[in-house]
Write a protein that holds these residues in place. Structure first.
Motif, PDB file in Angstrom:
ATOM      1  N   ARG A   1      46.999  41.214  55.756  1.00  0.00           N
ATOM      2  CA  ARG A   1      45.783  40.393  55.825  1.00  0.00           C
ATOM      3  C   ARG A   1      44.778  40.870  54.785  1.00  0.00           C
ATOM      4  N   PRO A   2      44.068  39.960  54.102  1.00  0.00           N
ATOM      5  CA  PRO A   2      43.093  40.375  53.078  1.00  0.00           C
ATOM      6  C   PRO A   2      41.891  41.098  53.713  1.00  0.00           C
ATOM      7  N   TRP A   3      41.267  41.917  52.935  1.00  0.00           N
ATOM      8  CA  TRP A   3      40.077  42.645  53.420  1.00  0.00           C
ATOM      9  C   TRP A   3      38.824  41.768  53.344  1.00  0.00           C
ATOM     10  N   ASN A   4      38.766  40.873  52.377  1.00  0.00           N
ATOM     11  CA  ASN A   4      37.570  40.035  52.222  1.00  0.00           C
ATOM     12  C   ASN A   4      37.917  38.838  51.360  1.00  0.00           C
ATOM     13  N   SER A   5      36.911  38.011  51.156  1.00  0.00           N
ATOM     14  CA  SER A   5      37.100  36.824  50.310  1.00  0.00           C
ATOM     15  C   SER A   5      36.280  36.937  49.028  1.00  0.00           C
ATOM     16  N   PHE A   6      36.007  38.181  48.601  1.00  0.00           N
ATOM     17  CA  PHE A   6      35.187  38.373  47.398  1.00  0.00           C
ATOM     18  C   PHE A   6      35.873  37.790  46.164  1.00  0.00           C
ATOM     19  N   SER A   7      37.130  38.153  45.965  1.00  0.00           N
ATOM     20  CA  SER A   7      37.833  37.777  44.745  1.00  0.00           C
ATOM     21  C   SER A   7      38.617  36.496  44.996  1.00  0.00           C
ATOM     22  N   MET A   8      38.181  35.438  44.347  1.00  0.00           N
ATOM     23  CA  MET A   8      38.841  34.140  44.515  1.00  0.00           C
ATOM     24  C   MET A   8      39.443  33.734  43.180  1.00  0.00           C
TER      25      MET A   8
ATOM     26  N   VAL B   1      46.790  46.888  41.319  1.00  0.00           N
ATOM     27  CA  VAL B   1      45.475  46.227  41.453  1.00  0.00           C
ATOM     28  C   VAL B   1      45.156  45.525  40.144  1.00  0.00           C
ATOM     29  N   SER B   2      44.734  44.277  40.230  1.00  0.00           N
ATOM     30  CA  SER B   2      44.338  43.507  39.054  1.00  0.00           C
ATOM     31  C   SER B   2      42.807  43.515  38.957  1.00  0.00           C
ATOM     32  N   ASP B   3      42.306  43.888  37.790  1.00  0.00           N
ATOM     33  CA  ASP B   3      40.856  43.931  37.588  1.00  0.00           C
ATOM     34  C   ASP B   3      40.353  42.686  36.846  1.00  0.00           C
ATOM     35  N   ALA B   4      41.176  41.624  36.799  1.00  0.00           N
ATOM     36  CA  ALA B   4      40.815  40.452  36.006  1.00  0.00           C
ATOM     37  C   ALA B   4      39.515  39.823  36.485  1.00  0.00           C
ATOM     38  N   ASN B   5      39.386  39.628  37.778  1.00  0.00           N
ATOM     39  CA  ASN B   5      38.176  38.979  38.282  1.00  0.00           C
ATOM     40  C   ASN B   5      36.938  39.863  38.067  1.00  0.00           C
ATOM     41  N   PHE B   6      37.075  41.152  38.319  1.00  0.00           N
ATOM     42  CA  PHE B   6      35.932  42.056  38.135  1.00  0.00           C
ATOM     43  C   PHE B   6      35.539  42.127  36.662  1.00  0.00           C
ATOM     44  N   LEU B   7      36.530  42.199  35.776  1.00  0.00           N
ATOM     45  CA  LEU B   7      36.261  42.258  34.347  1.00  0.00           C
ATOM     46  C   LEU B   7      35.604  40.972  33.866  1.00  0.00           C
ATOM     47  N   GLU B   8      36.049  39.841  34.404  1.00  0.00           N
ATOM     48  CA  GLU B   8      35.444  38.564  34.024  1.00  0.00           C
ATOM     49  C   GLU B   8      34.000  38.470  34.504  1.00  0.00           C
ATOM     50  N   ALA B   9      33.680  39.162  35.594  1.00  0.00           N
ATOM     51  CA  ALA B   9      32.311  39.121  36.119  1.00  0.00           C
ATOM     52  C   ALA B   9      31.363  39.934  35.245  1.00  0.00           C
ATOM     53  N   ILE B  10      31.782  41.146  34.833  1.00  0.00           N
ATOM     54  CA  ILE B  10      30.848  41.999  34.095  1.00  0.00           C
ATOM     55  C   ILE B  10      30.933  41.789  32.590  1.00  0.00           C
ATOM     56  N   ALA B  11      32.030  41.248  32.082  1.00  0.00           N
ATOM     57  CA  ALA B  11      32.187  40.993  30.643  1.00  0.00           C
ATOM     58  C   ALA B  11      33.066  39.768  30.461  1.00  0.00           C
ATOM     59  N   PRO B  12      32.512  38.562  30.597  1.00  0.00           N
ATOM     60  CA  PRO B  12      33.321  37.338  30.499  1.00  0.00           C
ATOM     61  C   PRO B  12      34.069  37.253  29.167  1.00  0.00           C
TER      62      PRO B  12
ATOM     63  N   VAL C   1      36.554  44.917  45.905  1.00  0.00           N
ATOM     64  CA  VAL C   1      36.133  43.682  45.225  1.00  0.00           C
ATOM     65  C   VAL C   1      37.298  43.050  44.484  1.00  0.00           C
ATOM     66  N   THR C   2      38.493  43.612  44.645  1.00  0.00           N
ATOM     67  CA  THR C   2      39.669  43.104  43.909  1.00  0.00           C
ATOM     68  C   THR C   2      40.784  42.670  44.837  1.00  0.00           C
ATOM     69  N   ASP C   3      40.543  42.628  46.138  1.00  0.00           N
ATOM     70  CA  ASP C   3      41.619  42.291  47.073  1.00  0.00           C
ATOM     71  C   ASP C   3      41.916  40.795  46.991  1.00  0.00           C
TER      72      ASP C   3
ATOM     73  N   LEU D   1      34.851  52.566  31.844  1.00  0.00           N
ATOM     74  CA  LEU D   1      36.228  52.913  32.151  1.00  0.00           C
ATOM     75  C   LEU D   1      36.559  52.369  33.534  1.00  0.00           C
ATOM     76  N   ILE D   2      37.557  51.488  33.610  1.00  0.00           N
ATOM     77  CA  ILE D   2      37.971  50.893  34.881  1.00  0.00           C
ATOM     78  C   ILE D   2      39.291  51.543  35.299  1.00  0.00           C
ATOM     79  N   VAL D   3      39.258  52.253  36.432  1.00  0.00           N
ATOM     80  CA  VAL D   3      40.449  52.927  36.960  1.00  0.00           C
ATOM     81  C   VAL D   3      40.996  52.077  38.095  1.00  0.00           C
ATOM     82  N   ASN D   4      42.143  51.467  37.914  1.00  0.00           N
ATOM     83  CA  ASN D   4      42.727  50.562  38.897  1.00  0.00           C
ATOM     84  C   ASN D   4      43.700  51.311  39.805  1.00  0.00           C
TER      85      ASN D   4
END
Length: 985
Positions: A790-797, A509-520, A779-781, A502-505
């Motif tokens: 300003r972004p928090w990190n460069s995790f999600s590209m 917030v877009s969970d596309a990148n995170f979802l693609e990482a754990i379940a392409p 991980v979704t910024d 269960l992904i609670v956004n």
């Protein structure tokens, strides 16, 4: 005292009587010549006869003593160890008394030889008084000598009386029953085969020899190295039967610990003699005790110690040394991935010959103990023994070195390494006609290796697309060798449907990148995704039963209300797994500053979160995400890629501060805009007390299938996946700021990763039976936020997703999902708890064990299977029928720890540290066992002292004989005198 060769003593007594008989038969018959005119000559003759008789008796005594001492020495008399010194003192006292008795008789004879009067009959009264005074002066030494002889006699009597009343008991004969303990090493290393015998079989043979040599009526305690308690003393027949029934224990206890237990039984025995035998291959793991154990055993001096070495001086062993097993559960289409290290170990005993070394050491100590009563010749003998032994052992060391070089020159050898996975077969396993029938078909993967002695290499296997269900497999070295148990390692894996997540956004917030990482997406379309994900908003959380999901992810969530925290509390404490990735939605503005929303720091939230959120830290130049707990399941699978992962691409510009309990010892930074790179920040890690943490982990495993700890058995070679590194945890209460609540779950906290400013980046909290993972940056910024911040990190590209980010997200998700997975792979002795669906699963199972024994019935208790029947390596299979007569198969696997196949040997120095220098004897075969065994019963031998005494008696006999039989000087005749004078003129 005891005598080894009684017939030699009897022969010696017979020979000693010979000189006496000859003396009596060959005495010269006196001739009577009644000639009164020669009365002065008769008086002189009587004096000469007395002197002659005394010397004759002395010479007779010396010759008789010479034969008697020789016979006594050859008969090898001995005395108990406690009486040996007293026996030597008694013998020395008797010999010294005999010498003083000779002096007394000699002086008495000298006094009697003095004439009763001197001069003519006309001597006056004055001369008589002078003669009387002279006699009185000459007789006082005789009185002193008599007192000395009487003193020696009294001392000898007192010593004999004390020896008789000694606690050691009566004089030993070597046949008195004794209390003995026989410790036999039954570790897996004793399966090493040499000369068509395993070491255990060889140990049983030598144990039979020891039992045969024990006196009738003795009590013997047979102790193996299994965890079972030490039994009571047995008679010799029962002990012989127990030795024959010994078997290998795959949970061996250290031999020093078993010695302590055996010594306790010996102390309680009513028998006087106590003997301890240790039969071992002297392998290093058998003599290694846990930290904190005393390094030397407390052994009484009256206990005789014997070490019987059954080890091989050199060995070669192929083994699967380390292995990484698959996760216990995978989804359809997933891969079974197994890695292992194959090694070819060659060992040579570089120690000197242990039997000769120990014997020489004991000889040195015996000589040193009697050095005060020995001559310089004894010291020279000691030096000679040491030098000769040194030469001999140097030669042995040279031979060992040569052997090592020969083994090192052995050519490389090729072996086939196989991974076998059983194919399910209907109706199996089943026990029929005394045999367990297992599946006969397998999926197989093969790899070839070629290793020289001492080399090792890694092999890896993978097997895709397994059907759903339980699967047992193993990795093995084809061909076998002298030690077979470490040539095969087992594993069990279950294939089950995809884990529901269960992904609670958070807002927008877009969970596309995170979802693609754990379940392409491509994998999802094939139905092979590991996760079956459902995305919702936080306000929809109350509409879902969280227990239907394996894991819940919060991606940059906003503040949660009390009802939502209560819902999470029930889910997590019941065994659920939640991951929080915190971002700007968790902030509010207060006094012109961005601070964490109070929702995350309220007591109900702090019961679940690892610490209190603090104002965010900003670093415009970027910080680097740095893993610190490489032994944790999140990062352990990444460790082989440690040098190639580009953590520098995971730049962090902003993150939350996380105040963990007991943070006061860490230095506080100067402000939210400045970063103080202080290594002291490593101390900002906390946990509950160790006992509380262990309890929490055990409870979690019991509730969710026995996953004691974090669930994933990624490495069974001894690395605990949830063991903190040094300086990574500090025991503390879960939350000092929260109000006291007796119902609060136990919480243990561990930092898994930090930023380059040493502030916590990824923190795990074990809460009750569940897990909470918090990352202090999202991980979704997006790299370019739409609101212009300003972004928090460069995790999600969006265009070029980082492989490092993808791997990090995947491993975090996998860890949280498998935290509730039942443990299916463990070590011998582990306990397994498997969950059981009470609605559909059977209430009773048949457990099939690797020993090919009749299955054991296992009953489900409170919805779980509690399994402790795992004292042998291999696959344990469960088969049961539910109410609809449907077959349910379960199972798990245990292996032997990798260190159990270490065949390296300890040397004399290590044995001395445990048993004491010179306190034990060593044997390697039956003849040596027969020679050393029973020294405690026979005692210490007088042979060395008797040989020295024999040499002294022989020398005294020669000197006295030459003096006794010397010819008196002949007076010259008148003719010779005249002739001599004529020649001079």
């Amino acid at each position: 005292m005891s005598v080894v060769h009684v017939w030699l003593m009897a022969l010696g007594v017979g020979l000693a009587v010979g000189p006496i008989v000859l003396h009596l038969l060959l005495q010269e018959k006196p001739k009577r010549l009644p000639f009164p005119a020669l009365r002065f000559v008769v008086a002189k003759q009587q004096h000469a006869r007395r002197s002659y008789r005394l010397r004759h008796w002395i010479l007779l005594v010396l010759r008789v003593a010479l034969i008697g001492i020789a016979a006594l020495a050859l008969s090898r008399p001995a005395a108990a160890t406690a009486l040996f010194g007293s026996s030597l003192l008694l013998g020395g006292t008797l010999i010294s008394g005999a010498l003083f008795l000779f002096l007394t008789l000699y002086w008495r004879n000298k006094l009697r030889a003095q004439p009763s009067s001197s001069g003519s009959a006309t001597t006056g009264a004055t001369s008589g008084r002078l003669a009387s005074q002279s006699g009185a002066v000459a007789s006082w030494p005789l009185a002193v000598l008599v007192l000395i002889v009487l003193g020696h006699l009294g001392t000898a009597s007192w010593l004999a009386y004390q020896m008789w009343r000694s606690d050691t008991g009566p004089v030993l004969t070597g046949k008195q029953p004794v209390a003995a303990a026989l410790i036999i090493d039954t570790s897996p290393r004793m399966l090493y085969r040499k000369e068509n015998l395993t070491r255990l079989e060889r140990a049983q043979q030598l144990a039979e020899t020891v039992i045969d040599l024990l006196p009738p009526g003795s009590q013997l305690t047979v102790v193996d190295t299994s965890p079972d308690p030490v039994g009571l003393s047995l008679d010799l027949a029962a002990a012989r039967q127990q030795v024959g029934s010994l078997r290998i224990s795959y949970q061996p206890q250290p031999i020093p610990n078993r010695i302590r237990a055996a010594l306790q039984l010996l102390e309680d025995s009513p028998l006087d003699g106590r003997e301890l035998f240790v039969i071992s291959d002297l392998s290093r793991p058998s003599w290694t005790t846990p930290a904190g154990t005393p390094n030397q055993l407390s052994i009484e001096s009256d206990v005789s110690l014997y070490v019987i070495d059954v080890g091989a001086k050199s060995h070669e062993n192929w083994a699967v040394e380390q292995w990484d097993l698959p996760t216990p559960a995978i989804t359809p289409g997933g891969l079974i991935q197994v890695r292992g290290t194959i090694g070819r170990k060659v060992g040579v005993d570089n120690e000197e010959d242990l039997v000769r070394e120990v014997a020489a050491d004991r000889a040195r100590l015996k000589i040193a103990e009697s050095a005060a009563n020995q001559t310089e010749k004894s010291n020279e003998a000691t030096t000679d023994v040491a030098n000769s032994d040194s030469v001999a052992t140097d030669g042995n060391a040279g031979n060992a070195s040569n052997t090592s070089e020969q083994l090192a020159d052995l050519p490389a050898e090729g072996r086939t390494i196989r991974m076998m996975v059983e194919k399910p077969e209907k109706g199996r396993p089943v026990y029929r006609n005394g045999e367990t029938l297992l599946p006969t078909q397998h999926w197989e993967r093969v790899s070839q290796v070629s290793l020289a002695p001492g080399q090792a290499t890694e092999v890896a296997f993978s097997l895709p697309d397994l059907p759903e269900g339980i699967h047992h497999g193993w990795v093995e070295i084809d061909g076998g060798d002298a030690l077979g148990f470490d040539n095969r390692r087992f594993f069990t894996v279950t294939v089950q449907p995809a884990w529901k997540a269960l992904i609670v956004n958070g807002p927008e917030v877009s969970d596309a990148n995170f979802l693609e990482a754990i379940a392409p997406e491509g994998v999802r379309e094939k139905g092979q995704a590991v996760f079956d994900c459902k995305s919702i908003r936080a306000e929809q959380l109350r509409e879902y039963n969280l227990n239907d999901f394996r894991v819940v992810f919060f991606l940059d969530p906003g503040p949660l209300n009390e009802e939502q925290w209560q819902q999470l509390n029930r889910y997590i404490t019941g065994g659920g797994s939640v991951g929080f990735f915190l971002g700007h939605h968790a902030l509010i503005s207060e006094g012109g500053r961005a601070v964490p929303h109070p929702s995350f720091n309220q007591p109900l939230a702090q019961r679940l979160l690892p610490g209190e959120l603090e104002a965010p830290w900003r670093q415009p130049d970027g910080l680097i995400f740095e893993p610190s707990a490489w032994d944790h399941p999140v990062f352990s699978r990444m460790q082989p890629l440690r040098t190639v992962l580009m953590w520098s691409r995971l730049e962090v510009f902003m993150h939350f501060g996380l105040k963990l309990p007991r943070e006061s010892q860490a230095a506080e930074p100067n402000g939210p805009g400045e970063v103080e790179a202080s290594k002291d920040k490593q101390s900002n890690v906390v946990g509950a007390t160790a006992a509380m943490a262990d309890t929490a982990q055990d409870d979690a495993g019991a509730d969710e299938g026995g996953n004691s700890g974090k669930g994933t058995e990624s490495n069974l070679a001894g690395n605990a996946t949830n063991k903190p590194q040094d300086n990574s945890t500090v025991d503390a209460p879960a939350n000092n700021d929260a109000p006291a609540n007796n119902d609060a779950p136990v919480k243990a906290v561990r930092v898994l990763a930090t930023f380059s400013n040493n502030m916590p980046a990824l923190v795990e909290a074990t809460v009750g039976q569940g897990q909470v993972l918090v990352m202090t940056t999202p991980v979704t910024d997006p790299t370019r936020p739409a609101d212009g911040r300003r972004p928090w990190n460069s995790f999600s590209m969006s265009d070029d997703r980082s492989f490092t980010y993808w791997l990090l997200a995947t491993e975090i998700a996998r860890h949280l999902a498998t935290a509730k997975t039942a443990k299916l792979n463990g070590l011998v002795g582990d306990s397994f708890v498997l969950p059981n669906d009470q609605a559909d699963a059977p209430a009773r199972y048949a457990l099939y064990r690797p020993e090919n024994q009749e299955p054991v019935d296992v009953v489900v208790e409170r919805g779980r299977l509690y399994l402790d029947f795992n004292d042998r390596p291999g696959a344990y299979r469960l088969r049961g029928l539910n109410d609809r007569q449907e077959v349910h198969l379960r199972g798990f696997t245990v292996n032997v720890a990798a260190g159990q196949s270490d065949l390296s040997r300890i040397g004399k120095a290590q044995l001395d540290s445990w048993l004491g220098v010179g306190r034990y004897s060593v044997a390697e075969n039956e003849s040596q066992v027969e020679r050393i065994q029973g020294a405690g019963r026979v005692g210490l031998e007088f042979y060395p002292s008797l040989i020295r005494l024999l040499a002294v008696a022989f020398l005294a006999e020669i000197l006295f004989s030459n003096w006794f039989y010397r010819e008196p000087p002949r007076k010259k005749t008148a003719h010779e005198i005249v002739v001599g004078r004529t020649e001079q003129t």
